[in-house]
Design an enzyme around this catalytic site. Structure first.
Site, PDB file in Angstrom:
ATOM      1  N   ASP A 162      33.957  37.881  37.177  1.00 42.16           N
ATOM      2  CA  ASP A 162      34.201  39.316  36.989  1.00 42.16           C
ATOM      3  C   ASP A 162      33.100  39.851  36.087  1.00 42.16           C
ATOM      4  OD1 ASP A 162      35.608  41.935  36.674  1.00 42.16           O
ATOM      5  OD2 ASP A 162      37.249  40.804  37.593  1.00 42.16           O
TER       6      ASP A 162
ATOM      7  N   HIS B 128      31.994  44.208  40.216  1.00 40.55           N
ATOM      8  CA  HIS B 128      32.494  43.295  39.188  1.00 40.55           C
ATOM      9  C   HIS B 128      31.510  42.153  38.973  1.00 40.55           C
ATOM     10  CE1 HIS B 128      36.351  45.200  38.473  1.00 40.55           C
ATOM     11  NE2 HIS B 128      36.593  45.249  39.782  1.00 40.55           N
TER      12      HIS B 128
ATOM     13  N   GLU C  27      36.857  48.001  43.927  1.00 40.57           N
ATOM     14  CA  GLU C  27      36.378  48.856  42.835  1.00 40.57           C
ATOM     15  C   GLU C  27      34.852  48.839  42.700  1.00 40.57           C
ATOM     16  OE1 GLU C  27      40.290  48.662  39.903  1.00 40.57           O
ATOM     17  OE2 GLU C  27      38.687  47.177  39.620  1.00 40.57           O
TER      18      GLU C  27
ATOM     19  N   TRP D 208      46.504  39.466  35.816  1.00 37.13           N
ATOM     20  CA  TRP D 208      45.231  39.797  35.196  1.00 37.13           C
ATOM     21  C   TRP D 208      45.378  39.583  33.694  1.00 37.13           C
ATOM     22  CZ3 TRP D 208      41.666  40.298  38.776  1.00 37.13           C
ATOM     23  CH2 TRP D 208      42.046  40.731  40.052  1.00 37.13           C
ATOM     24  N   THR D 209      44.315  39.120  33.044  1.00 32.01           N
ATOM     25  CA  THR D 209      44.486  38.640  31.673  1.00 32.01           C
ATOM     26  C   THR D 209      43.770  39.472  30.617  1.00 32.01           C
ATOM     27  OG1 THR D 209      42.649  37.068  31.941  1.00 32.01           O
ATOM     28  CG2 THR D 209      44.887  36.268  32.421  1.00 32.01           C
TER      29      THR D 209
END
Length: 515
Positions: free
Chosen positions: A211, A285, A349, A489-490
């Site tokens: 990412d 990303h 995105e 998601w973290t």
């Protein structure tokens, strides 16, 4: 008690102690997660001794996994061990049967024959012991998992209730996604996470490895992806002010998974009948990758460091032929590490303003015959699917890839509601339901003031149980819906303990819906 058992058994209700109580409906069997398709109780159960022998019969490949489950059951006090025929008294036996035999069992019980008979099993507990029948090792494994849940839910000295279970999953894809890019978890934790999934009969671990904030996978032909892209200054003012005296720079945070660690994790998952699907985000990303190799970026948009803060970055990789050679090098190594049928290429995105204002990107568009900016993203998906075709792998991506002219065998993961799955099915593509916010496990589980941090909005286990995986027109395209998946998601989930907390018990509801 083993920490794994403590973690998983908290979701199990206790089986009825009255052996005469019988109920063959799925809804009443609340002692197993996921609840079996058919369960009936009988008057007589089985009285196990202090030592319990397990035979895997013809399922020789199951021996190691059966030994693992025997260890879990032994934590309750009795000693369980895997034995060959003739080695000792066998309380638990296994038998490989044909699909026709299992189909007949379902019909005899008044049940329709499940589509996924290859993952089906029957489990019978009688005065003679336990018999598990299945056509494959996967079905046999699920039968043993159900037995473990039954045994673990009982008092140590209790007899085992007489039951007959016939069971099979509804969906092919019963998954969880874990984001290891924003915050990295240890290989040991990843394997435990996969164990927890397997004990709920979940079978796809979607591993988000790259990412903007990190590149976590070792790529030998491009070593700086991990060596540079895997490290950043932690988010927040205090970490940025924590200067390492040896370097004069802020201390870096991060790491990456070596290829040997990945192979070990993938092999571990396979032993638990879980497929690992890696995600390599393309073409957005990509800030961490560009920080490692600036030539991947659009001219004039350099990246000095891997960013620490969250959000959508405008950095996208460029359209040079050398960049596609890079991507093919990366994917060429990825397919050797992950033998499953799918490679997730992200595709979500993607900010296009750098492309729009780049004369070099416009020049390359003309060379390649790409007529629109949207066509640039389409080109990535279509070209990389063509590359993966040589390895018999399929692209799956977030639902933005539907804007591309996808090859028929590419699949779609619907995250912006279920509309992506609806559109994918109309176009003839298989789809996985993973809609936000309902299946996003980074949302808060509770509104309590002392709850760990998470994305705004509360999504409870009850909310997930009310999610309909086949709404509206999707029923008409049932054959194209692979299944469903929860995503963790973290950004707000910094520690392994919080990963566990945010996942469970909500993932039990996802396991139930997928089964």
């Amino acid at each position: 008690m083993n920490r794994l058992i403590v973690f998983c058994v908290c979701f199990l209700a206790i089986l009825p102690h009255n052996p005469a109580a019988a109920d063959s409906t799925r809804s009443s069997s609340n002692s197993l997660i996921p609840a079996p398709l058919f369960l009936s109780t009988t008057a007589e159960g089985f009285k196990p001794g202090e030592s319990v022998g397990i035979s895997v019969g013809e399922f020789s490949a199951m021996r190691g996994t059966a030994a693992w489950l025997a260890g879990l059951m032994s934590a309750g006090g009795r000693e369980f061990s895997v034995l060959d025929e003739g080695q000792g008294e066998l309380a638990i036996r296994s038998e490989r049967v044909s699909g026709e035999v299992l189909e007949k069992s379902f019909r005899s019980a008044g049940q329709s024959v499940p589509a996924r008979i290859s993952e089906a099993y029957s489990l019978a507990i009688s005065p003679d012991g336990v018999m598990i029948r299945a056509t494959t090792e996967t079905g046999q494994f699920y039968g043993l998992v159900s037995l473990w849940q039954i045994v673990e839910a009982l008092p140590q000295d209790a007899d085992w209730p007489g039951v007959m279970i016939l069971d099979a999953p509804e969906f092919e894809w019963r998954g969880l996604m874990l984001d290891s890019a924003r915050h990295m978890q240890s290989p040991e934790f990843i394997k435990r996470y996969i164990d927890w999934m397997a004990l709920h009969k979940m079978n796809v671990f979607h591993w988000h490895l790259t990412d903007d904030q990190a590149w976590r996978l070792e790529i030998k032909s491009w070593p700086k992806l991990a060596q540079v892209g895997g490290f950043r200054v932690p988010a927040g003012e205090a970490p940025a002010a924590d200067i390492d005296p040896d370097t004069g720079e802020a201390r870096l945070y991060g790491g990456y998974y070596s290829q040997d660690e990945v192979r070990d994790i993938v092999a571990h998952a396979a032993s638990r009948h879980v497929t690992v699907v890696p995600e390599i985000d393309v073409p957005g990303h990509a800030t961490a990758a560009i920080a490692a190799y600036p030539e991947l970026g659009v001219p004039g948009h350099g990246v000095e460091n891997v960013p620490a803060s969250w959000g959508i970055y405008h950095n996208a990789i460029n359209l040079e032929e050398s960049t596609f050679e890079f991507l093919e090098d990366v994917l060429g190594e990825v397919v050797t590490l992950f033998p499953g049928p799918f490679i997730h290429l992200g595709g979500d995105e993607v900010e296009t303003d750098q492309w729009e204002h780049s004369s070099r990107v416009r020049e390359r568009m003309d060379e390649l015959g790409i007529e629109s900016i949207q066509g640039v993203q389409n080109y990535y998906v279509e070209r990389l699917q063509g590359f993966l075709d040589d390895y018999d792998r399929r692209v799956i991506g977030w639902d933005e890839i539907l804007q591309s002219d996808l090859p028929p065998h590419a699949a779609v993961m619907s995250w912006r509601g279920v509309e992506g799955a609806v559109e994918a099915a109309k176009k003839g593509h298989q789809a996985v339901l993973s809609p936000a916010p309902i299946l996003y496990l980074d949302h808060l589980q509770t509104a309590a003031a002392n709850a760990p941090p998470g994305r705004g909005g509360v999504m409870t286990t009850r909310d997930l149980y009310h999610f309909d995986p086949l709404p509206g027109s999707l029923k008409e395209n049932r054959d194209l819906i692979l299944g469903l998946q929860g995503n963790l998601w973290t950004e707000h989930v910094r520690t392994e303990e919080r990963v566990a907390y945010m996942t469970w018990p909500r993932a039990a509801a996802i396991a139930e819906l997928g089964w």
